[in-house]
Design an enzyme around this catalytic site. Structure first.
Site, PDB file in Angstrom:
ATOM      1  N   CYS A 168       0.839  -1.210   0.000  1.00 32.18           N
ATOM      2  CA  CYS A 168       0.000   0.000   0.000  1.00 32.18           C
ATOM      3  C   CYS A 168       0.875   1.261   0.000  1.00 32.18           C
ATOM      4  O   CYS A 168       1.527   1.564   1.000  1.00 32.18           O
ATOM      5  CB  CYS A 168      -0.911  -0.043   1.233  1.00 32.18           C
ATOM      6  SG  CYS A 168      -1.762   1.494   1.601  1.00 32.18           S
ATOM      7  N   CYS A 170       0.108   3.856   2.690  1.00 32.78           N
ATOM      8  CA  CYS A 170       0.544   3.346   4.004  1.00 32.78           C
ATOM      9  C   CYS A 170       2.024   3.657   4.218  1.00 32.78           C
ATOM     10  O   CYS A 170       2.428   4.089   5.300  1.00 32.78           O
ATOM     11  CB  CYS A 170       0.320   1.839   4.099  1.00 32.78           C
ATOM     12  SG  CYS A 170      -1.401   1.322   3.923  1.00 32.78           S
TER      13      CYS A 170
END
Length: 134
Positions: A56, A59
């Site tokens: 991600c 993230c």
């Protein structure tokens, strides 16, 4: 031109899990159960869980800010859970997008931030830590 866009839109590499970070990286259900049991019943302790994934980009982008917050807000406990490693825990907390930050007090969710929204996350952490102070 391709390298320009990849430079512009590629998030920074994820920071190393080692070092002085106060973020507790949880890699097993047993560890999560132990940590959750140790902290959930304290009504004044703020728990902040970062549900993320290694793949991600957002993230990885917010991870340094999350680690910084963990260092500055010593009155809270910060956890990082990879949704691919602990999918059952992510399911229990109804995580549907990454990153998702769940803020908990007294064993109950008090707030949630979905997305790499550093300012919103910091504001909420500060608000719930301040509400613990008497």
């Amino acid at each position: 031109m391709g390298s320009f866009f990849s430079t512009m839109f590629t998030p920074p590499p994820a920071a190393d899990d080692g070092g002085d970070s106060r973020v507790v990286a949880v890699h097993s259900t047993a560890t999560w159960d132990e940590q959750w049991g140790a902290h959930k019943s304290n009504p004044n302790k703020l728990i902040v869980i970062d549900f993320s994934a290694t793949w991600c980009g957002p993230c990885r982008f917010i991870e340094p800010a999350f680690k910084d917050m963990a260092g500055r807000f010593a009155d809270a406990v910060f956890f990082k859970i990879d949704v691919d490693e602990l999918s059952e825990v992510a399911r229990q907390w109804k995580v549907e997008a990454m990153p998702t930050f769940v803020l908990i007090k007294g064993g109950k969710e008090v707030s949630r931030v979905v997305g790499a929204k550093k300012d919103e996350l910091e504001r909420k952490v500060n608000m719930f830590i301040s509400s613990s102070s008497s």
